[in-house]
Write an enzyme that holds these catalytic residues in place. Structure first.
Site, PDB file in Angstrom:
ATOM      1  N   GLY A 110       0.804  -1.215   0.000  1.00  0.00           N
ATOM      2  CA  GLY A 110       0.000   0.000   0.000  1.00  0.00           C
ATOM      3  C   GLY A 110       0.834   1.260   0.000  1.00  0.00           C
ATOM      4  O   GLY A 110       0.530   2.216   0.706  1.00  0.00           O
TER       5      GLY A 110
ATOM      6  N   ASN B 269       1.382  -2.373   5.308  1.00  0.00           N
ATOM      7  CA  ASN B 269       0.659  -1.121   5.488  1.00  0.00           C
ATOM      8  C   ASN B 269      -0.671  -1.066   4.747  1.00  0.00           C
ATOM      9  O   ASN B 269      -1.542  -0.278   5.104  1.00  0.00           O
ATOM     10  CB  ASN B 269       1.564   0.038   5.014  1.00  0.00           C
TER      11      ASN B 269
ATOM     12  N   ALA C  34     -11.464  -4.106  14.467  1.00  0.00           N
ATOM     13  CA  ALA C  34     -11.192  -5.528  14.677  1.00  0.00           C
ATOM     14  C   ALA C  34      -9.906  -5.942  13.971  1.00  0.00           C
ATOM     15  O   ALA C  34      -9.071  -6.670  14.532  1.00  0.00           O
ATOM     16  CB  ALA C  34     -12.360  -6.367  14.168  1.00  0.00           C
ATOM     17  N   ALA C  35      -9.726  -5.480  12.741  1.00  0.00           N
ATOM     18  CA  ALA C  35      -8.519  -5.830  11.991  1.00  0.00           C
ATOM     19  C   ALA C  35      -7.271  -5.279  12.658  1.00  0.00           C
ATOM     20  O   ALA C  35      -6.253  -5.973  12.800  1.00  0.00           O
ATOM     21  CB  ALA C  35      -8.629  -5.305  10.557  1.00  0.00           C
ATOM     22  N   LYS C  36      -7.329  -4.019  13.086  1.00  0.00           N
ATOM     23  CA  LYS C  36      -6.143  -3.388  13.663  1.00  0.00           C
ATOM     24  C   LYS C  36      -5.808  -3.950  15.046  1.00  0.00           C
ATOM     25  O   LYS C  36      -4.633  -4.028  15.420  1.00  0.00           O
ATOM     26  CB  LYS C  36      -6.337  -1.873  13.726  1.00  0.00           C
TER      27      LYS C  36
ATOM     28  N   VAL D 138      -3.379  -6.585  -2.183  1.00  0.00           N
ATOM     29  CA  VAL D 138      -2.921  -7.410  -1.067  1.00  0.00           C
ATOM     30  C   VAL D 138      -4.099  -8.153  -0.450  1.00  0.00           C
ATOM     31  O   VAL D 138      -5.193  -7.618  -0.334  1.00  0.00           O
ATOM     32  CB  VAL D 138      -2.230  -6.523  -0.013  1.00  0.00           C
TER      33      VAL D 138
ATOM     34  N   SER E  45      -3.454   0.626  14.611  1.00  0.00           N
ATOM     35  CA  SER E  45      -4.174   1.893  14.671  1.00  0.00           C
ATOM     36  C   SER E  45      -4.664   2.137  16.087  1.00  0.00           C
ATOM     37  O   SER E  45      -4.877   1.193  16.861  1.00  0.00           O
ATOM     38  CB  SER E  45      -5.369   1.869  13.715  1.00  0.00           C
TER      39      SER E  45
ATOM     40  N   ARG F  53       0.560   5.818  -2.075  1.00  0.00           N
ATOM     41  CA  ARG F  53       0.133   7.116  -1.536  1.00  0.00           C
ATOM     42  C   ARG F  53       0.263   7.121  -0.010  1.00  0.00           C
ATOM     43  O   ARG F  53       0.521   6.107   0.599  1.00  0.00           O
ATOM     44  CB  ARG F  53      -1.343   7.385  -1.875  1.00  0.00           C
TER      45      ARG F  53
ATOM     46  N   TYR G  83     -12.610  -2.189  10.768  1.00  0.00           N
ATOM     47  CA  TYR G  83     -11.258  -1.628  10.864  1.00  0.00           C
ATOM     48  C   TYR G  83     -10.660  -1.836  12.255  1.00  0.00           C
ATOM     49  O   TYR G  83      -9.503  -2.239  12.404  1.00  0.00           O
ATOM     50  CB  TYR G  83     -11.329  -0.141  10.520  1.00  0.00           C
TER      51      TYR G  83
END
Length: 313
Positions: free
Chosen positions: A15, A92, A160-162, A66, A145, A18, A158
């Site tokens: 990622g 990332n 949960a993933a982080k 990804v 995060s 940018r 988000y």
């Protein structure tokens, strides 16, 4: 202290077309590492490569979304075929699909989990397999995060993933120790597009993207540019961080922090175990005396540092 250099090292940054990922890749390249840029947009990826090369660095692009194992293998193979090895993986890549719980679709949830959590897993697995074959150690730098540490309204997927990524860093630090592979999670805060939806920050994000100054008050809150965060990635990639592993480290603006790991803070014991009634009887005078806070306090503080008129009501 002399300048930190990463000459001879090879990094994959997912990622990285940018935002934060691009800043990570540029800073690693500026320190001497050869970098594989990854993005789903070929033009964006090539622009990142061109920018690094024009600054005197080395970079190639691998355009792939990804998530699955095949994409992870392609990224590792690109590093090895281009530069002969892989030393650093910075996981990332991510997307947002924000909805409150009752409005979030299965697809909203699965896409975010697939990119952030599964993507981190597949890329790290492929990278570690290569690093173990090389036998010279390596670095996994995972991007978590504040939402994963504290929770955030509208970000079930988000958060949960982080949170999962922070747990992966601790687990992999244990598993990879014998292979001299250090694993850490970065908890970044930067004025990127992901923060532009917060009332009061849209103008600040636009100014940051143009290279303008960031209000000192915002910097003290921990909000700066992507380049501020990238400094931590360079440090964690270097020999100076050889003893740092299994940590969640926050950075943004003028603020650098170490996040605590979950741990028991209060305990109580009762012979024979606990009934519901016994828990209720002891709760307020024992483990329930001081419950833990949750949620991100950042929006509450913005009005204190952003000039009147810039904060939406």
């Amino acid at each position: 202290m002399s300048e930190i250099r990463l000459d001879g090292k090879v990094a994959v940054v997912t990622g990285s077309g940018r935002g934060l990922g691009l800043a990570f890749a540029q800073s690693l390249a500026a320190a001497g590492a050869s970098v594989v840029i990854n993005d789903i947009d070929a033009e964006v990826a090539q622009a990142a490569v061109d920018a690094i090369r024009s600054a005197g660095g080395q970079a190639v692009a691998e355009v792939v979304p990804v998530g699955n194992a095949a994409a992870a293998d392609r990224l590792v193979e690109r590093a090895v075929s281009s530069y002969g090895r892989l030393d650093i993986l910075c996981a990332n890549a991510g997307i947002l699909r924000d909805r409150v719980l009752w409005n979030m679709s299965d697809d909203d949830f699965d896409q975010v989990i697939g990119t952030h959590l599964r993507g981190t897993f597949t890329c790290a697995r492929a990278a570690v397999r290569r690093m173990r074959t090389q036998g010279s150690g390596g670095r996994l730098i995972l991007v978590s995060s504040i939402a994963g540490q504290r929770g955030n309204f509208g970000q079930t997927n988000y958060s949960a993933a982080k949170a999962g990524i922070a747990a992966l860093a601790r687990t992999w630090a244990l598993e990879c120790a014998r292979s001299d592979i250090q694993v850490n999670a970065v908890v970044p805060v930067a004025l990127t597009r992901m923060l532009a939806s917060i009332p009061g920050l849209e103008k600040q994000v636009e100014m940051s993207e143009r290279g303008g100054p960031i209000l000192p008050g915002l910097r003290r809150l921990g909000l700066g540019s992507p380049a501020d965060v990238a400094s931590l990635v360079v440090f964690l990639s270097s020999d100076h961080a050889r003893s740092v592993t299994g940590q969640c480290i926050g950075i943004g603006g003028d603020k650098l922090s170490l996040w605590s790991h979950p741990q028991e803070i209060q305990t109580a014991f009762r012979d024979g175990g606990w009934t519901a009634e016994a828990i209720a009887q002891t709760w307020s005078t024992s483990i329930g005396r001081e419950l833990q806070s949750f949620g991100d306090d950042l929006p509450k503080h913005l009005a204190e540092v952003i000039p009147p008129g810039d904060v939406a009501p």
